[in-house]
Structure formats: C-alpha cells, structure tokens
Design a protein around this motif. Sequence first.
Motif, short mmCIF file in Angstrom:
data_model
loop_
_atom_site.label_atom_id
_atom_site.label_comp_id
_atom_site.label_asym_id
_atom_site.label_seq_id
_atom_site.Cartn_x
_atom_site.Cartn_y
_atom_site.Cartn_z
N GLU A 91 43.46 48.11 39.39
CA GLU A 91 42.34 47.92 38.48
C GLU A 91 41.87 46.47 38.43
O GLU A 91 40.84 46.17 37.84
CB GLU A 91 42.74 48.39 37.07
CG GLU A 91 42.94 49.89 36.98
CD GLU A 91 43.57 50.32 35.66
OE1 GLU A 91 43.93 49.45 34.83
OE2 GLU A 91 43.74 51.54 35.48
N SER A 92 42.59 45.58 39.08
CA SER A 92 42.25 44.16 39.03
C SER A 92 41.14 43.83 40.04
O SER A 92 40.87 44.58 40.97
CB SER A 92 43.49 43.31 39.35
OG SER A 92 43.78 43.37 40.73
N SER A 93 40.54 42.66 39.85
CA SER A 93 39.49 42.22 40.78
C SER A 93 40.08 41.78 42.11
O SER A 93 39.36 41.70 43.11
CB SER A 93 38.69 41.08 40.15
OG SER A 93 39.53 39.95 39.96
N GLU A 141 49.64 33.92 45.93
CA GLU A 141 48.86 32.83 45.31
C GLU A 141 47.72 33.42 44.47
O GLU A 141 47.47 32.97 43.35
CB GLU A 141 48.26 31.92 46.38
CG GLU A 141 49.22 30.98 47.03
CD GLU A 141 48.58 30.22 48.17
OE1 GLU A 141 47.33 30.14 48.26
OE2 GLU A 141 49.34 29.70 49.02
N GLU A 142 47.03 34.41 45.04
CA GLU A 142 45.92 35.03 44.31
C GLU A 142 46.43 35.83 43.10
O GLU A 142 45.79 35.86 42.06
CB GLU A 142 45.10 35.92 45.23
CG GLU A 142 44.31 35.16 46.27
CD GLU A 142 43.30 34.19 45.69
OE1 GLU A 142 42.74 34.45 44.60
OE2 GLU A 142 43.05 33.15 46.32
N ASP A 146 45.61 35.46 38.47
CA ASP A 146 45.22 36.49 37.50
C ASP A 146 46.32 36.58 36.44
O ASP A 146 47.42 37.06 36.71
CB ASP A 146 45.05 37.83 38.21
CG ASP A 146 44.51 38.92 37.31
OD1 ASP A 146 44.93 39.00 36.13
OD2 ASP A 146 43.68 39.70 37.78
N THR A 147 46.03 36.12 35.23
CA THR A 147 47.05 36.06 34.18
C THR A 147 47.61 37.44 33.82
O THR A 147 48.78 37.56 33.45
CB THR A 147 46.51 35.38 32.92
OG1 THR A 147 45.33 36.07 32.51
CG2 THR A 147 46.19 33.93 33.17
#
Length: 149
Positions: A91-93, A141-142, A146-147
């Motif tokens: 669901e994340s970008s 890293e990416e 994203d917190t």
Amino acid sequence: MSSEVELLRQQLAAAQQQLSISRQRFSKTDLPIFLDGLHKYLFFNLEIQTDEMQLTRGDPSNAHNKLCPRKLRAWESFPLEQEKIWRLFMESSLVKDELFTSLHTLEEMGENVRRQLIGSELDLNHFLRQTVEDHMSRIVEELYKDTQL
C-alpha cells in the motif's frame, strides 16, 4: 490522398509506440519492474566455471570462522507477520514510485556479469554483491525514508 494520410497516421502511431518503449527501458523503474529486471538480467546470468584447472582447490568442509546454525526452530507466527508487513508494504508509495535503476542499465550490468564465471567462493561473493546486495541495500534505503514502513 487519404491513403497517404492513413500511412502517415500509422507511421506516427508506430513512432509513438517506439518512443514509449524507449522511455520505459531508459527511465527509472518502480519496485516490481526493478525486481523483475534484477532477476531477468542479473541473477539468471549466473554461470559456473567448468574448467577444473580454474576452480578453487581444497577441502570444501573447511568452515572455520563461518556462521552455522546448531539448532533450527519453527517460526510459528511468521505467515501472519509476513502478511501484515506485505500488506503495509504494497500500500506504500515505494511500490509505485520510479526510484530504481533503469532496465537498460540492468541489461548492461547483466552483460558484465555473464563474462565472469563462478569458480570459487570469492567469485560467488562478488556475484552476490553485484546482483543482490547492492540493489537490496538501495531498496532498504528507500524503506527507511518511509516512516510508516
């Protein structure tokens, strides 16, 4: 006259399609395309040295200073934990954003990998760094950006 116009339309459509394909190959990729490219162009290029004169010699059971599990235990909650994390991840970008190496670059890297036959543990470590570790560290890293992830 109308046949010339139709021919020009067909040529324009073909040129636009070719441009779209080129953009895909040379543009940064999203995560699913990136992972597929890694498998297709890098990982499946593993080639083993068959010339015995070029292979590492010695006892293959020489495992001094190497980690080896002494006991295995079932991780009962793993499927549920993995499903929860996978759902959050999908669901994340990160999955949709074009953040990763282009397919063209992966193809070129694959050509370099194909030239190097695996004949020792050192060769295998080098192959794994080129095809797995460097790219996975980029993904991690990416993930850290994203917190929520």
